[in-house]
Design a protein around this motif. Structure first.
Motif, PDB file in Angstrom:
ATOM      1  N   HIS A 233       1.912   7.426   4.439  1.00  0.00           N
ATOM      2  CA  HIS A 233       0.488   7.366   4.790  1.00  0.00           C
ATOM      3  C   HIS A 233      -0.300   8.433   4.029  1.00  0.00           C
ATOM      4  CE1 HIS A 233       0.629   4.446   8.134  1.00  0.00           C
ATOM      5  NE2 HIS A 233       1.814   4.965   8.412  1.00  0.00           N
ATOM      6  N   VAL A 234       0.241   9.646   3.993  1.00  0.00           N
ATOM      7  CA  VAL A 234      -0.425  10.765   3.307  1.00  0.00           C
ATOM      8  C   VAL A 234      -0.605  10.436   1.821  1.00  0.00           C
ATOM      9  CG1 VAL A 234      -0.208  13.183   2.604  1.00  0.00           C
ATOM     10  CG2 VAL A 234       0.365  12.515   4.945  1.00  0.00           C
ATOM     11  N   THR A 235       0.450   9.946   1.188  1.00  0.00           N
ATOM     12  CA  THR A 235       0.399   9.610  -0.242  1.00  0.00           C
ATOM     13  C   THR A 235      -0.625   8.519  -0.513  1.00  0.00           C
ATOM     14  OG1 THR A 235       2.730  10.213  -0.534  1.00  0.00           O
ATOM     15  CG2 THR A 235       1.758   8.772  -2.207  1.00  0.00           C
ATOM     16  N   PHE A 236      -0.587   7.454   0.278  1.00  0.00           N
ATOM     17  CA  PHE A 236      -1.522   6.336   0.106  1.00  0.00           C
ATOM     18  C   PHE A 236      -2.972   6.797   0.228  1.00  0.00           C
ATOM     19  CE2 PHE A 236      -4.037   3.138   2.590  1.00  0.00           C
ATOM     20  CZ  PHE A 236      -4.389   2.328   1.508  1.00  0.00           C
TER      21      PHE A 236
ATOM     22  N   ILE B  96       0.812  -1.223   0.000  1.00  0.00           N
ATOM     23  CA  ILE B  96       0.000   0.000   0.000  1.00  0.00           C
ATOM     24  C   ILE B  96       0.848   1.277   0.000  1.00  0.00           C
ATOM     25  CG2 ILE B  96      -1.952  -1.160   1.105  1.00  0.00           C
ATOM     26  CD1 ILE B  96      -1.206   0.277   3.729  1.00  0.00           C
ATOM     27  N   PHE B  97       2.120   1.149   0.352  1.00  0.00           N
ATOM     28  CA  PHE B  97       2.967   2.338   0.426  1.00  0.00           C
ATOM     29  C   PHE B  97       3.931   2.443  -0.761  1.00  0.00           C
ATOM     30  CE2 PHE B  97       2.221   1.688   5.167  1.00  0.00           C
ATOM     31  CZ  PHE B  97       1.195   2.618   5.199  1.00  0.00           C
ATOM     32  N   SER B  98       3.542   1.880  -1.892  1.00  0.00           N
ATOM     33  CA  SER B  98       4.397   1.888  -3.091  1.00  0.00           C
ATOM     34  C   SER B  98       4.390   3.235  -3.792  1.00  0.00           C
ATOM     35  CB  SER B  98       3.907   0.822  -4.070  1.00  0.00           C
ATOM     36  OG  SER B  98       2.587   1.125  -4.505  1.00  0.00           O
ATOM     37  N   GLY B  99       3.383   4.077  -3.471  1.00  0.00           N
ATOM     38  CA  GLY B  99       3.242   5.348  -4.167  1.00  0.00           C
ATOM     39  C   GLY B  99       2.425   5.236  -5.441  1.00  0.00           C
ATOM     40  N   ASP B 100       1.904   4.050  -5.724  1.00  0.00           N
ATOM     41  CA  ASP B 100       1.101   3.786  -6.919  1.00  0.00           C
ATOM     42  C   ASP B 100      -0.140   4.688  -6.941  1.00  0.00           C
ATOM     43  OD1 ASP B 100      -0.321   2.791  -9.053  1.00  0.00           O
ATOM     44  OD2 ASP B 100      -0.566   0.767  -8.231  1.00  0.00           O
ATOM     45  N   LYS B 101      -0.267   5.499  -8.001  1.00  0.00           N
ATOM     46  CA  LYS B 101      -1.420   6.399  -8.099  1.00  0.00           C
ATOM     47  C   LYS B 101      -2.715   5.641  -8.361  1.00  0.00           C
ATOM     48  CE  LYS B 101       0.935  10.663  -9.325  1.00  0.00           C
ATOM     49  NZ  LYS B 101       1.011  11.810 -10.243  1.00  0.00           N
ATOM     50  N   ASN B 102      -2.590   4.400  -8.842  1.00  0.00           N
ATOM     51  CA  ASN B 102      -3.769   3.572  -9.112  1.00  0.00           C
ATOM     52  C   ASN B 102      -4.003   2.541  -8.008  1.00  0.00           C
ATOM     53  OD1 ASN B 102      -4.331   4.783 -11.715  1.00  0.00           O
ATOM     54  ND2 ASN B 102      -2.513   3.701 -12.458  1.00  0.00           N
ATOM     55  N   ILE B 103      -3.564   2.862  -6.793  1.00  0.00           N
ATOM     56  CA  ILE B 103      -3.646   1.912  -5.681  1.00  0.00           C
ATOM     57  C   ILE B 103      -5.093   1.555  -5.348  1.00  0.00           C
ATOM     58  CG2 ILE B 103      -3.613   3.693  -3.860  1.00  0.00           C
ATOM     59  CD1 ILE B 103      -1.764   0.291  -3.748  1.00  0.00           C
ATOM     60  N   TYR B 104      -6.030   2.484  -5.565  1.00  0.00           N
ATOM     61  CA  TYR B 104      -7.439   2.208  -5.269  1.00  0.00           C
ATOM     62  C   TYR B 104      -7.946   1.039  -6.116  1.00  0.00           C
ATOM     63  CZ  TYR B 104     -12.507   2.875  -4.965  1.00  0.00           C
ATOM     64  OH  TYR B 104     -13.856   2.679  -4.788  1.00  0.00           O
ATOM     65  N   ALA B 105      -7.626   1.057  -7.405  1.00  0.00           N
ATOM     66  CA  ALA B 105      -8.020  -0.039  -8.296  1.00  0.00           C
ATOM     67  C   ALA B 105      -7.270  -1.318  -7.946  1.00  0.00           C
ATOM     68  CB  ALA B 105      -7.770   0.347  -9.750  1.00  0.00           C
ATOM     69  N   ALA B 106      -5.971  -1.181  -7.627  1.00  0.00           N
ATOM     70  CA  ALA B 106      -5.150  -2.354  -7.299  1.00  0.00           C
ATOM     71  C   ALA B 106      -5.653  -3.081  -6.056  1.00  0.00           C
ATOM     72  CB  ALA B 106      -3.697  -1.928  -7.104  1.00  0.00           C
ATOM     73  N   LEU B 107      -6.322  -2.343  -5.176  1.00  0.00           N
ATOM     74  CA  LEU B 107      -6.832  -2.928  -3.930  1.00  0.00           C
ATOM     75  C   LEU B 107      -8.301  -3.354  -4.049  1.00  0.00           C
ATOM     76  CD1 LEU B 107      -5.142  -0.494  -1.382  1.00  0.00           C
ATOM     77  CD2 LEU B 107      -4.560  -2.896  -1.752  1.00  0.00           C
ATOM     78  N   GLY B 108      -8.820  -3.356  -5.260  1.00  0.00           N
ATOM     79  CA  GLY B 108     -10.161  -3.906  -5.470  1.00  0.00           C
ATOM     80  C   GLY B 108     -11.297  -2.909  -5.442  1.00  0.00           C
ATOM     81  N   LYS B 109     -11.000  -1.610  -5.500  1.00  0.00           N
ATOM     82  CA  LYS B 109     -12.017  -0.550  -5.489  1.00  0.00           C
ATOM     83  C   LYS B 109     -13.070  -0.736  -4.377  1.00  0.00           C
ATOM     84  CE  LYS B 109     -11.660   0.639 -10.401  1.00  0.00           C
ATOM     85  NZ  LYS B 109     -12.413   0.861 -11.668  1.00  0.00           N
ATOM     86  N   PRO B 110     -12.629  -0.774  -3.131  1.00  0.00           N
ATOM     87  CA  PRO B 110     -13.571  -0.960  -2.021  1.00  0.00           C
ATOM     88  C   PRO B 110     -14.485   0.251  -1.842  1.00  0.00           C
ATOM     89  CG  PRO B 110     -11.427  -0.331  -1.177  1.00  0.00           C
ATOM     90  CD  PRO B 110     -11.251  -0.555  -2.647  1.00  0.00           C
ATOM     91  N   ASP B 111     -15.627   0.026  -1.203  1.00  0.00           N
ATOM     92  CA  ASP B 111     -16.540   1.131  -0.876  1.00  0.00           C
ATOM     93  C   ASP B 111     -16.018   1.918   0.326  1.00  0.00           C
ATOM     94  OD1 ASP B 111     -18.719   0.372  -2.770  1.00  0.00           O
ATOM     95  OD2 ASP B 111     -18.741  -1.427  -1.526  1.00  0.00           O
ATOM     96  N   VAL B 112     -15.392   1.186   1.236  1.00  0.00           N
ATOM     97  CA  VAL B 112     -14.916   1.764   2.503  1.00  0.00           C
ATOM     98  C   VAL B 112     -13.478   1.305   2.733  1.00  0.00           C
ATOM     99  CG1 VAL B 112     -15.257   1.841   5.017  1.00  0.00           C
ATOM    100  CG2 VAL B 112     -17.246   1.697   3.487  1.00  0.00           C
ATOM    101  N   CYS B 113     -12.630   2.206   3.198  1.00  0.00           N
ATOM    102  CA  CYS B 113     -11.278   1.822   3.630  1.00  0.00           C
ATOM    103  C   CYS B 113     -11.127   2.163   5.104  1.00  0.00           C
ATOM    104  CB  CYS B 113     -10.220   2.555   2.810  1.00  0.00           C
ATOM    105  SG  CYS B 113      -8.519   2.304   3.430  1.00  0.00           S
TER     106      CYS B 113
END
Length: 280
Positions: free
Chosen positions: A89-92, A49-66
């Motif tokens: 943390h801020v970036t993620f 989760i701390f890779s800096g990936d700008k598409n991390i939301y999609a990579a994590l399955g597009k959840p409704d709630v985090c």
């Protein structure tokens, strides 16, 4: 059925939140490095989760709630990792919000406030006195600013003194449990007269999930009982509940001058959320 992503899913609180969310009927994606002790009904995800990936939301399955609970060295309040990890943390979290996340929960702590006497409320001034408190406070300030006016709702859940699951904790309760296991007959203690807001992990997990899946009440939410008890009273109850033989040796340690004689959370918001959800 909402999908909830829980980061730090294998942590002290995380495992209980995962189980509670599953028990309440939600689909859960559990995010961590390893998954020992995590409820196997969850979907395990080891995407960094701390890779800096700008598409991390999609990579994590597009959840409704985090529900963001991942945090290193939570029991070591002056570890250098707290400030070192802050920007990650801020970036993620900002990337999650930018990707389309609608509801974000981040675990806060009473340690953001520092020394305080009485009830902690939304507008209680913060003057943290540890690296842990400083980092959490900075994260809260940053996220409240960056998400202002965005479509992502922020729930900042401020936790207090947590009891339960002593085998995985590092609290005074965990230390007493270990002393009992070691066959000690007494445990060195302070006067025990300071008052705190204690909550059991199971009750806390219910509050965390309930607060995270709603969006009527946002911002800072104290996840607490609002009922201060002396440390001595709570520990004596713990000894009775566990049928421990070990006795407290009062007054061996002096009360620390920087410990508040009494501090607790204002539970108005969480009580309203629980009532709304039929959980009160």
């Amino acid at each position: 059925m909402k999908t909830i992503l829980v980061t730090g899913a294998a942590g002290y609180i995380g495992r209980h939140v995962v189980k509670k969310a599953l028990d309440m009927g939600y689909r859960v994606i559990a995010s961590d490095f390893a998954f020992k002790g995590v409820d196997e009904r969850a979907e395990f995800c080891d995407v960094p989760i701390f890779s800096g990936d700008k598409n991390i939301y999609a990579a994590l399955g597009k959840p409704d709630v985090c529900i963001h609970m991942a945090w290193r060295d939570g029991f070591r309040h002056n570890a250098p990792s707290h400030m070192k990890d802050l920007s990650s943390h801020v970036t993620f979290l900002n990337n999650m919000a930018a990707g389309g996340l609608s509801d974000l929960t981040v675990m806060g702590t009473m340690h953001e406030v520092g020394y305080w006497e009485g009830a902690i409320e939304d507008d209680t001034p913060c003057n943290p006195l540890s690296q842990y408190g400083i980092a959490k406070n900075a994260l809260r300030q940053s996220m409240m600013l960056s998400l202002q006016g965005s479509s992502c709702n922020l729930h900042w859940l401020r936790a207090y003194y947590i009891t339960g699951d002593e085998a995985h904790g590092s609290s005074i309760f965990a230390k007493i449990a270990q002393a009992e296991l070691d066959g000690k007959t007494t445990f060195p203690f302070t006067s025990g007269q300071n008052k705190y807001d204690f909550i059991d992990l199971d009750e806390l997990a219910t509050m965390i999930v309930a607060a995270s899946v709603q969006n009527k009440v946002n911002g800072i939410i104290n996840v607490c009982t609002g009922q201060p008890r002396t440390l001595a009273d709570r520990v004596e109850q713990f000894l009775r509940d566990k049928n421990y033989k070990i006795k407290l040796d009062y007054g061996v340690f002096p009360d620390r001058p920087y410990d508040s004689p009494g501090v607790w959370g204002d539970p108005t918001k969480i009580n309203a959320i629980l009532k709304d959800a039929g959980l009160a």
